[in-house]
Design a protein around this motif. Structure first.
Motif, PDB file in Angstrom:
ATOM      1  N   ALA A  59      -3.537  -1.126 -10.072  1.00 33.45           N
ATOM      2  CA  ALA A  59      -3.318   0.337 -10.243  1.00 33.45           C
ATOM      3  C   ALA A  59      -2.744   0.926 -11.352  1.00 33.45           C
ATOM      4  CB  ALA A  59      -2.562   0.742  -9.043  1.00 33.45           C
ATOM      5  N   GLY A  60      -2.375   0.105 -12.295  1.00 35.61           N
ATOM      6  CA  GLY A  60      -1.581   0.675 -13.411  1.00 35.61           C
ATOM      7  C   GLY A  60      -0.376   1.081 -13.346  1.00 35.61           C
ATOM      8  N   LEU A  61       0.353   0.526 -12.055  1.00 36.60           N
ATOM      9  CA  LEU A  61       1.781   1.016 -11.793  1.00 36.60           C
ATOM     10  C   LEU A  61       2.879  -0.158 -11.757  1.00 36.60           C
ATOM     11  CD1 LEU A  61       0.359   2.917  -8.563  1.00 36.60           C
ATOM     12  CD2 LEU A  61       0.895   4.196 -10.784  1.00 36.60           C
ATOM     13  N   SER A  62       2.494  -0.991 -12.614  1.00 40.57           N
ATOM     14  CA  SER A  62       3.501  -2.275 -12.584  1.00 40.57           C
ATOM     15  C   SER A  62       4.962  -1.888 -12.849  1.00 40.57           C
ATOM     16  CB  SER A  62       2.780  -3.257 -13.495  1.00 40.57           C
ATOM     17  OG  SER A  62       2.638  -2.885 -14.816  1.00 40.57           O
ATOM     18  N   ASP A  63       5.030  -0.915 -13.670  1.00 39.49           N
ATOM     19  CA  ASP A  63       6.610  -0.829 -14.473  1.00 39.49           C
ATOM     20  C   ASP A  63       7.181   0.496 -13.322  1.00 39.49           C
ATOM     21  OD1 ASP A  63       5.835  -2.247 -16.569  1.00 39.49           O
ATOM     22  OD2 ASP A  63       5.244  -0.627 -17.741  1.00 39.49           O
ATOM     23  N   LEU A  64       6.623   0.896 -12.420  1.00 40.00           N
ATOM     24  CA  LEU A  64       7.102   1.879 -11.431  1.00 40.00           C
ATOM     25  C   LEU A  64       7.576   1.394 -10.307  1.00 40.00           C
ATOM     26  CD1 LEU A  64       4.423   4.640 -12.270  1.00 40.00           C
ATOM     27  CD2 LEU A  64       6.553   4.447 -13.309  1.00 40.00           C
ATOM     28  N   THR A  72       0.896  -1.091  -0.003  1.00 38.26           N
ATOM     29  CA  THR A  72       0.030   0.089   0.181  1.00 38.26           C
ATOM     30  C   THR A  72       0.902   1.223   0.079  1.00 38.26           C
ATOM     31  OG1 THR A  72      -1.604  -1.342   1.304  1.00 38.26           O
ATOM     32  CG2 THR A  72      -1.961   1.092   1.020  1.00 38.26           C
ATOM     33  N   ILE A  73       2.008   1.181   0.727  1.00 40.32           N
ATOM     34  CA  ILE A  73       2.661   2.467   0.997  1.00 40.32           C
ATOM     35  C   ILE A  73       3.579   2.738  -0.397  1.00 40.32           C
ATOM     36  CG2 ILE A  73       4.590   3.780   1.878  1.00 40.32           C
ATOM     37  CD1 ILE A  73       3.866   2.481   4.600  1.00 40.32           C
ATOM     38  N   PRO A  74       4.250   1.857  -1.129  1.00 39.78           N
ATOM     39  CA  PRO A  74       4.920   2.142  -2.329  1.00 39.78           C
ATOM     40  C   PRO A  74       3.654   2.403  -3.470  1.00 39.78           C
ATOM     41  CG  PRO A  74       5.721   0.183  -1.317  1.00 39.78           C
ATOM     42  CD  PRO A  74       4.512   0.730  -0.507  1.00 39.78           C
ATOM     43  N   ILE A  75       2.398   1.820  -3.463  1.00 40.87           N
ATOM     44  CA  ILE A  75       1.484   2.214  -4.495  1.00 40.87           C
ATOM     45  C   ILE A  75       0.896   3.636  -4.079  1.00 40.87           C
ATOM     46  CG2 ILE A  75      -0.652   1.654  -5.137  1.00 40.87           C
ATOM     47  CD1 ILE A  75      -0.095  -1.200  -4.788  1.00 40.87           C
ATOM     48  N   GLU A  76       0.947   3.991  -3.096  1.00 33.09           N
ATOM     49  CA  GLU A  76       0.347   5.249  -2.896  1.00 33.09           C
ATOM     50  C   GLU A  76       1.241   6.504  -3.082  1.00 33.09           C
ATOM     51  OE1 GLU A  76      -2.871   6.639  -2.087  1.00 33.09           O
ATOM     52  OE2 GLU A  76      -3.531   4.349  -2.259  1.00 33.09           O
ATOM     53  N   ALA A  77       2.556   6.085  -2.687  1.00 26.51           N
ATOM     54  CA  ALA A  77       3.845   7.069  -3.001  1.00 26.51           C
ATOM     55  C   ALA A  77       3.909   7.112  -4.591  1.00 26.51           C
ATOM     56  CB  ALA A  77       5.174   6.438  -2.722  1.00 26.51           C
TER      57      ALA A  77
END
Length: 378
Positions: free
Chosen positions: A275-280, A203-208
């Motif tokens: 979340a569409g953030l897989s590459d980040l 959760t923290i990395p995704i929200e960041a």
């Protein structure tokens, strides 16, 4: 109706952060316990639901008045302009709460408010028969505090922490709103590295990452008020267009989430994909003692295990000790840890620069903050 009075609910200790978010959207805000109140145009309803990262819900304050009897409650409710909000076929269930008030029976208060609203709507909409309640949903809440009645409509529906990306979670998941607050309480910028060595379900990395790319947290979900007649579809379209225009999808990020559990790393990866953030975000299965830091001026932001069970305490102490030993060798890094473990500083090996009391759900915690000594030229 050009303006509405809005209430953004907040977890205890996060009111100031929610108020800053509201002000950043361009609205003047007043802070009270557990809530932020502000007057704004109707277009603020879509914008606030899309953008507020740390608020729990956005509600419309339909009215406030004093009520010491059921007659007072009925007449005060009936005097409010419900027809400006609720359509002829609208569903309007009523929930309630009462604290230190003469009208302490919540079910009775709910029934009276329901009946009063129905009478007002029938009168204003020119109806004789019972309200059909087959249309859009308008959740009404009657809240009594020391005989003051506040009547609200919930514009959010599901709580704002439900971003829509969580496909799985661990045993004690951190709410998305709290995770965003933990990041916003630091001075991390997206060009600095960030590591969460106890990432759980991520959760923290995704929200960041959402913060780093300025992605509206509510962009991929629905809200109760999307079906309300008095909010123009154009307002929703404009809010979504604004969110798309302000997103910085090209912003590069250096974010790592690690955890000792293979299962949780798999869940974190799935959540990031949703979340569409897989590459980040880079996900790593490892224990904290294997943490390797190669850059300067980074940030640790984490919600490690608290060791609530006695059997876990020695393991938790060792984890905190290992993290402190590693971070002692990297003085340019800032460390932010939320935990209910009272002896954290002793195990970490250093007193925090600053501590902030926060409630993680119903657990009182401290947010331990260690400010890094930035390397010159950075």
């Amino acid at each position: 109706m050009q303006k509405v009075r809005l209430l953004a609910t907040a977890a205890m200790g996060l009111e100031a952060i929610v108020a800053k978010e509201v002000r950043d959207l361009g609205y003047e805000a007043e802070v009270e316990n557990g809530k932020v109140i502000f007057d704004a145009p109707i277009s603020a309803i879509p914008r606030c639901n899309l953008w507020l990262r740390t608020a729990d819900r956005v509600k419309i304050i339909v009215g406030e008045f004093k009520a010491e009897s059921f007659d007072d409650l009925f007449e005060g409710t009936k005097a409010l302009p419900w027809e400006n909000y609720i359509s002829e076929d609208g569903q309007f269930p009523v929930s309630g709460k009462s604290v230190k008030s003469k009208l302490y029976s919540v079910p009775d208060c709910q029934a009276i408010v329901k009946k009063s609203i129905a009478e007002r709507l029938k009168l204003k909409h020119g109806m004789v028969s019972k309200m059909p309640e087959t249309g859009a949903l308008y959740k009404v809440e009657v809240a009594l505090l020391k005989d003051i009645v506040t009547l609200t409509l919930d514009t959010s529906g599901a709580g704002l922490h439900k971003r829509g990306y969580r496909t799985g979670q661990g045993e004690a998941p951190l709410k998305e709103t709290m995770a965003a607050a933990l990041v916003l309480l630091t001075n991390w910028k997206p060009d600095y590295p960030l590591i969460d060595p106890f990432c759980g379900s991520g959760t923290i990395p995704i929200e960041a990452a959402l913060i780093g790319q300025n992605i509206a947290p509510g962009f991929n979900r629905e809200f109760a008020s999307e079906g309300w007649n008095f909010i123009r579809n154009k307002s929703w379209d404009e809010a979504l267009t604004e969110a798309e225009d302000l997103a910085k999808y090209d912003q590069k990020l250096d974010i790592i989430g690690s955890d000792i559990s293979h299962k949780l790393i798999s869940i974190s990866s799935d959540n990031a994909i949703e979340a569409g953030l897989s590459d980040l975000i880079t996900w790593k299965q490892m224990q904290v003692s294997d943490l390797t830091i190669k850059q300067d001026n980074g940030y640790i932001i984490s919600n490690p295990p608290y060791g609530e069970r006695m059997s876990d305490q020695e393991e938790v102490k060792q984890m905190y000790h290992d993290l402190g030993k590693i971070m002692n060798e990297h003085p340019s890094w800032s460390v932010y840890i939320i935990t209910a473990f009272e002896a954290f500083e002793r195990q970490f090996g250093k007193a925090a620069t600053k501590k902030r009391k926060l409630f993680n759900g119903f657990i009182q915690t401290n947010y331990y903050q260690y400010f890094g000594q930035k390397v010159k030229g950075e």
